[in-house]
Scaffold this motif. Structure first.
Motif, PDB file in Angstrom:
ATOM      1  N   GLU A  98       6.293   1.948   7.071  1.00  0.00           N
ATOM      2  CA  GLU A  98       5.811   0.799   6.296  1.00  0.00           C
ATOM      3  C   GLU A  98       6.745  -0.376   6.571  1.00  0.00           C
ATOM      4  O   GLU A  98       7.801  -0.196   7.201  1.00  0.00           O
ATOM      5  CB  GLU A  98       5.757   1.111   4.801  1.00  0.00           C
ATOM      6  N   ARG A 110     -14.742   5.888  -1.755  1.00  0.00           N
ATOM      7  CA  ARG A 110     -13.349   6.128  -1.367  1.00  0.00           C
ATOM      8  C   ARG A 110     -12.703   4.853  -0.825  1.00  0.00           C
ATOM      9  O   ARG A 110     -11.532   4.586  -1.087  1.00  0.00           O
ATOM     10  CB  ARG A 110     -13.277   7.262  -0.324  1.00  0.00           C
ATOM     11  N   ALA A 144      -3.667   6.419   0.189  1.00  0.00           N
ATOM     12  CA  ALA A 144      -4.762   5.480   0.472  1.00  0.00           C
ATOM     13  C   ALA A 144      -4.523   4.738   1.778  1.00  0.00           C
ATOM     14  O   ALA A 144      -5.359   3.972   2.233  1.00  0.00           O
ATOM     15  CB  ALA A 144      -4.878   4.482  -0.687  1.00  0.00           C
ATOM     16  N   ASP A 197      -5.537   7.655  -6.905  1.00  0.00           N
ATOM     17  CA  ASP A 197      -4.925   6.371  -7.215  1.00  0.00           C
ATOM     18  C   ASP A 197      -3.557   6.202  -6.544  1.00  0.00           C
ATOM     19  O   ASP A 197      -2.867   5.220  -6.797  1.00  0.00           O
ATOM     20  CB  ASP A 197      -4.774   6.222  -8.740  1.00  0.00           C
ATOM     21  N   ALA A 255      -5.947   1.427  -4.941  1.00  0.00           N
ATOM     22  CA  ALA A 255      -4.657   2.130  -4.879  1.00  0.00           C
ATOM     23  C   ALA A 255      -3.616   1.313  -4.112  1.00  0.00           C
ATOM     24  O   ALA A 255      -2.428   1.361  -4.422  1.00  0.00           O
ATOM     25  CB  ALA A 255      -4.839   3.490  -4.222  1.00  0.00           C
ATOM     26  N   LEU A 256      -4.095   0.555  -3.116  1.00  0.00           N
ATOM     27  CA  LEU A 256      -3.167  -0.248  -2.313  1.00  0.00           C
ATOM     28  C   LEU A 256      -2.906  -1.613  -2.952  1.00  0.00           C
ATOM     29  O   LEU A 256      -2.274  -2.481  -2.336  1.00  0.00           O
ATOM     30  CB  LEU A 256      -3.745  -0.442  -0.903  1.00  0.00           C
ATOM     31  N   GLY A 311      -3.254  -1.508   7.983  1.00  0.00           N
ATOM     32  CA  GLY A 311      -2.510  -0.262   8.169  1.00  0.00           C
ATOM     33  C   GLY A 311      -1.611  -0.279   9.377  1.00  0.00           C
ATOM     34  O   GLY A 311      -0.669   0.505   9.474  1.00  0.00           O
ATOM     35  N   LYS A 312      -1.897  -1.177  10.336  1.00  0.00           N
ATOM     36  CA  LYS A 312      -1.104  -1.183  11.568  1.00  0.00           C
ATOM     37  C   LYS A 312       0.223  -1.919  11.428  1.00  0.00           C
ATOM     38  O   LYS A 312       1.109  -1.784  12.254  1.00  0.00           O
ATOM     39  CB  LYS A 312      -1.924  -1.807  12.697  1.00  0.00           C
ATOM     40  N   VAL A 313       0.333  -2.739  10.385  1.00  0.00           N
ATOM     41  CA  VAL A 313       1.550  -3.543  10.229  1.00  0.00           C
ATOM     42  C   VAL A 313       2.722  -2.649   9.836  1.00  0.00           C
ATOM     43  O   VAL A 313       2.659  -1.911   8.869  1.00  0.00           O
ATOM     44  CB  VAL A 313       1.337  -4.627   9.131  1.00  0.00           C
ATOM     45  N   ILE A 314       3.779  -2.674  10.618  1.00  0.00           N
ATOM     46  CA  ILE A 314       4.973  -1.898  10.255  1.00  0.00           C
ATOM     47  C   ILE A 314       6.111  -2.855   9.925  1.00  0.00           C
ATOM     48  O   ILE A 314       6.572  -2.944   8.804  1.00  0.00           O
ATOM     49  CB  ILE A 314       5.424  -0.966  11.390  1.00  0.00           C
ATOM     50  N   GLU A 315       6.520  -3.566  10.926  1.00  0.00           N
ATOM     51  CA  GLU A 315       7.652  -4.471  10.754  1.00  0.00           C
ATOM     52  C   GLU A 315       7.182  -5.904  10.951  1.00  0.00           C
ATOM     53  O   GLU A 315       6.426  -6.178  11.870  1.00  0.00           O
ATOM     54  CB  GLU A 315       8.724  -4.152  11.810  1.00  0.00           C
ATOM     55  N   LYS A 375      -7.982  -0.995   8.107  1.00  0.00           N
ATOM     56  CA  LYS A 375      -7.381  -0.569   9.368  1.00  0.00           C
ATOM     57  C   LYS A 375      -6.394  -1.613   9.878  1.00  0.00           C
ATOM     58  O   LYS A 375      -5.290  -1.292  10.294  1.00  0.00           O
ATOM     59  CB  LYS A 375      -8.497  -0.356  10.405  1.00  0.00           C
ATOM     60  N   GLN A 388     -11.708   2.900  -3.747  1.00  0.00           N
ATOM     61  CA  GLN A 388     -10.511   3.532  -4.350  1.00  0.00           C
ATOM     62  C   GLN A 388      -9.262   3.145  -3.575  1.00  0.00           C
ATOM     63  O   GLN A 388      -8.203   2.884  -4.155  1.00  0.00           O
ATOM     64  CB  GLN A 388     -10.638   5.062  -4.287  1.00  0.00           C
ATOM     65  N   ARG A 389      -9.375   3.147  -2.253  1.00  0.00           N
ATOM     66  CA  ARG A 389      -8.197   2.855  -1.423  1.00  0.00           C
ATOM     67  C   ARG A 389      -7.729   1.410  -1.630  1.00  0.00           C
ATOM     68  O   ARG A 389      -6.532   1.149  -1.743  1.00  0.00           O
ATOM     69  CB  ARG A 389      -8.514   3.115   0.054  1.00  0.00           C
ATOM     70  N   GLU A 424      -7.662  12.016 -18.818  1.00  0.00           N
ATOM     71  CA  GLU A 424      -6.998  11.686 -17.547  1.00  0.00           C
ATOM     72  C   GLU A 424      -7.826  12.165 -16.354  1.00  0.00           C
ATOM     73  O   GLU A 424      -8.006  11.447 -15.375  1.00  0.00           O
ATOM     74  CB  GLU A 424      -5.638  12.397 -17.473  1.00  0.00           C
ATOM     75  N   GLU A 427      -3.884   3.861   5.797  1.00  0.00           N
ATOM     76  CA  GLU A 427      -4.612   4.176   7.016  1.00  0.00           C
ATOM     77  C   GLU A 427      -3.954   5.363   7.726  1.00  0.00           C
ATOM     78  O   GLU A 427      -2.717   5.418   7.838  1.00  0.00           O
ATOM     79  CB  GLU A 427      -4.583   2.929   7.923  1.00  0.00           C
ATOM     80  N   LEU A 485      -9.678   9.930 -13.450  1.00  0.00           N
ATOM     81  CA  LEU A 485      -9.424  10.133 -12.024  1.00  0.00           C
ATOM     82  C   LEU A 485     -10.722  10.333 -11.253  1.00  0.00           C
ATOM     83  O   LEU A 485     -10.844   9.924 -10.103  1.00  0.00           O
ATOM     84  CB  LEU A 485      -8.523  11.359 -11.807  1.00  0.00           C
TER      85      LEU A 485
END
Lengths: 282, 328
Positions: free
Chosen positions: B236, A237, B288, B283, A244-245, A277-281, A274, A240-241, A207, B290, A211
């Motif tokens: 989110e 990284r 991860a 992970d 992960a997303l 990442g800014k999207v909320i609603e 980026k 990886q992001r 494991e 922003e 990782l």
């Protein structure tokens, strides 16, 4: 389901060839190249036979690390497991004890393995330089554990350095009765517990390796363009992001576009993350 | 409550609380140590591995036992201080800063409560304007009550010091001990909540939202002051609707007019802790996302002032503004 691993996940360390025999059998270990005291399987398990006592263990480790561990980082296992025979004043011959404290009789120093393994008996392993015949303390007496701990700390993950001992002698069954046949018998009788401990440590090591391993898209990029150390860390990284997303397909699409340099690529990947990442609603 | 082992510092081996705990965890291997640093937070330890089977460490807290609380940590009622009789938490929240602060997941319980109490008295004496003492900064104060006897010890202590307020932060439903006491006016039990979906996703081992609300209801009905902490807010898509549902669930069970206070606070933590968390969980999607950084603190880009204001607007339809503060 056995783990098939090109890299070594766990290194078992024993003092005696008689202790090594059953382990070679349990885990299908084969001699490693020209060595006569290192054995390995294709399932991430390696065995090092050191000889009796702290001095032999230190010398074996030194030889082994010079010859093997410098070859490739994948040869350094995260998990290290010392298993072997030892004496105790109360526990019966054949019983297993998981070490939760490892002390050195000479230096009076103690170390404390993380309680990762479970068993019926837990306690202190006291490492002595001569066989102990009177068992004065409520501890398991052995001749290598503390040296093992000190050496393994240089290579393994602290929480995955473990030790357990199989009782071979006691006030009622003195050391003079220990034979290769008895050791064989003790190890085979404890085979289920030994396998359980090895499997647990190997799985935890696996494991951790997973990782820490490089994501596949990053390896492709590193194959394609030159990355300096800093860029490599950043791109790794960023990949990886994306994973992960759960945006791997987007990453693939971005990697398929034209980019002229590592800096270009880093910029493209970063901007893409980026903007999302800014999207909320909605 | 099971521990993989119990480490005991030699100096407090004979302490009354130590002896009581040993009796409660019979069958668990007990290991004597000199100082808890021998087994806690050593270089090379891994929080994620240790979290699988944490041990309990009984130790003595040396030096200062009570420290000034960060600005904006709680509802303004006087000078704020915090004390940590315990390090680490039974729960396993993926956003928790403790994972980034310590390399070890073992629970350290400082059994010398008498020294914490002396520290509390000393600070209370130094400040005429009233004092608030927060517990639960580095742990969950109620979760381990059957072992720690925290309430059993500190409620009678604060009962005799009405000018000082105790705020207990928790996510636990272990309220039986509190219910056995007569409520005291200067103790606030503050429960943290996130929307149900977020809780299921990130708050591993934490009791369900409904169970926690029911525990708070019992306390409120018995006359205890209870407070609600809506944190950490994780921005989110759809989060406003999630919070609307959470507010509705919360104030459907608890009487908003009788609440001590309500707060909102966004997900933020020191940048270095975030980096440590990423190394532990590369992970994990939450880590991860922003982020933005201000004065060494990281928060999610999908959040910030606009989101908090929107949530505050919704919250004020349930709770009077006078009971509200925004957690810094």
């Amino acid at each position: 389901m056995p783990i098939v691993s090109e890299s070594v996940l766990i290194t078992l360390v024993v003092a005696l060839p008689a202790e090594a025999g059953p382990l070679k059998d349990f885990f299908q270990l084969k001699p490693l190249r020209a060595t006569n005291n290192v054995f390995q399987s294709d399932q991430g398990i390696r065995l090092l036979v050191t000889g009796v006592g702290r001095k032999n263990l230190n010398q074996s480790f030194a030889r082994f690390t010079r010859s093997e561990l410098t070859k490739a980082s994948q040869q350094v296992s995260p998990a290290w497991f010392n298993i072997g025979i030892a004496g105790h004043r109360e526990l019966a011959v054949g019983e297993m004890m998981v070490a939760n404290k490892i002390s050195c009789a000479v230096s009076a120093q103690s170390s404390f393995p993380t309680p990762v393994l479970s068993g019926n008996n837990y306690g202190e392993v006291l490492t002595v330089d001569e066989p102990e015949l009177t068992y004065p303390q409520n501890a398991v007496y052995d001749m290598e554990a503390h040296a093992f701990w000190d050496m393994a700390l240089n290579y393994g993950m602290l929480d995955l350095i473990q030790c357990c001992k199989l009782i071979s002698d006691s006030p009622h069954d003195g050391v003079e009765k220990i034979t290769a046949a008895l050791i064989d018998e003790i190890f085979y009788a404890a085979s289920y517990e030994i396998r359980q401990h090895v499997d647990l440590l190997r799985n935890l090591a696996y494991e951790q390796q997973q990782l820490m391993s490089d994501p596949a898209p990053y390896l492709e990029i590193a194959d394609r363009i030159h990355l300096n150390v800093n860029q490599a860390l950043q791109v790794r990284r960023l990949c990886q992001r994306f994973i992960a997303l759960n945006r791997e397909s987007e990453l693939e699409a971005l990697l398929a576009t034209e980019y002229h340099s590592a800096r270009d690529l880093t910029h493209i990947l970063r901007e893409s993350l980026k903007s999302a990442g800014k999207v909320i609603e909605e | 409550m099971k521990f993989s082992g119990v480490y005991i510092e030699r100096a407090i081996a004979e302490h009354e609380l130590t002896q009581r705990i040993i009796a409660r965890v019979s069958g668990t291997p007990v290991i004597t140590i000199d100082r808890y640093g021998e087994v806690f937070n050593r270089a090379g330890q891994n929080f994620r591995i240790q979290k699988r089977a944490p041990a309990l460490i009984l130790a003595k807290k040396h030096g200062k036992t009570v420290l000034p609380a960060p600005e904006g940590y709680g509802f303004e009622q006087g000078r704020g201080f915090y004390f940590s009789h315990m390090l680490n938490c039974l729960y396993d929240c993926r956003y928790c800063f403790l994972q980034g602060m310590y390399r070890s997941a073992h629970y350290v319980l400082f059994v010398n409560y008498e020294d914490f109490m002396a520290g509390i008295d000393a600070e209370a004496l130094n400040h005429d304007e009233g004092t608030v003492f927060y517990s639960g900064y580095d742990c969950d104060s109620l979760a381990m009550e059957p072992i720690s006897a925290f309430c059993e010890s500190f409620i009678p202590f604060f009962a005799n010091r009405p000018a000082s307020i105790l705020e207990i932060r928790t996510k636990s439903t272990q309220v039986r001990q509190l219910l056995d006491f007569q409520p005291i006016d200067n103790c606030v039990v503050a429960m943290s909540f996130t929307p149900e979906a977020a809780s299921k996703r990130w708050e591993h081992k934490v009791p369900t939202l409904n169970k926690r609300l029911q525990a708070m209801k019992k306390l409120q009905r018995s006359g205890w002051k209870v407070a609600v902490r809506f944190e950490p807010v994780i921005g989110e898509a759809g989060v406003e609707a999630e919070y609307e549902r959470l507010f509705s669930q919360t104030f459907g069970v608890l009487s908003a007019d009788e609440l001590h206070s309500v707060s909102l606070g966004e997900f933020r933590l020191p940048a270095q802790f975030h980096k440590n968390l990423v190394n532990l969980y590369p992970d994990e999607d939450l880590l991860a996302r922003e982020t933005v950084q201000h004065d060494g603190m990281l928060s999610l880009a999908a959040g910030g002032e606009a989101l908090l204001e929107a949530l505050e607007d919704r919250l004020f339809s349930y709770v009077d503004r006078s009971r509200y503060y925004r957690c810094a």
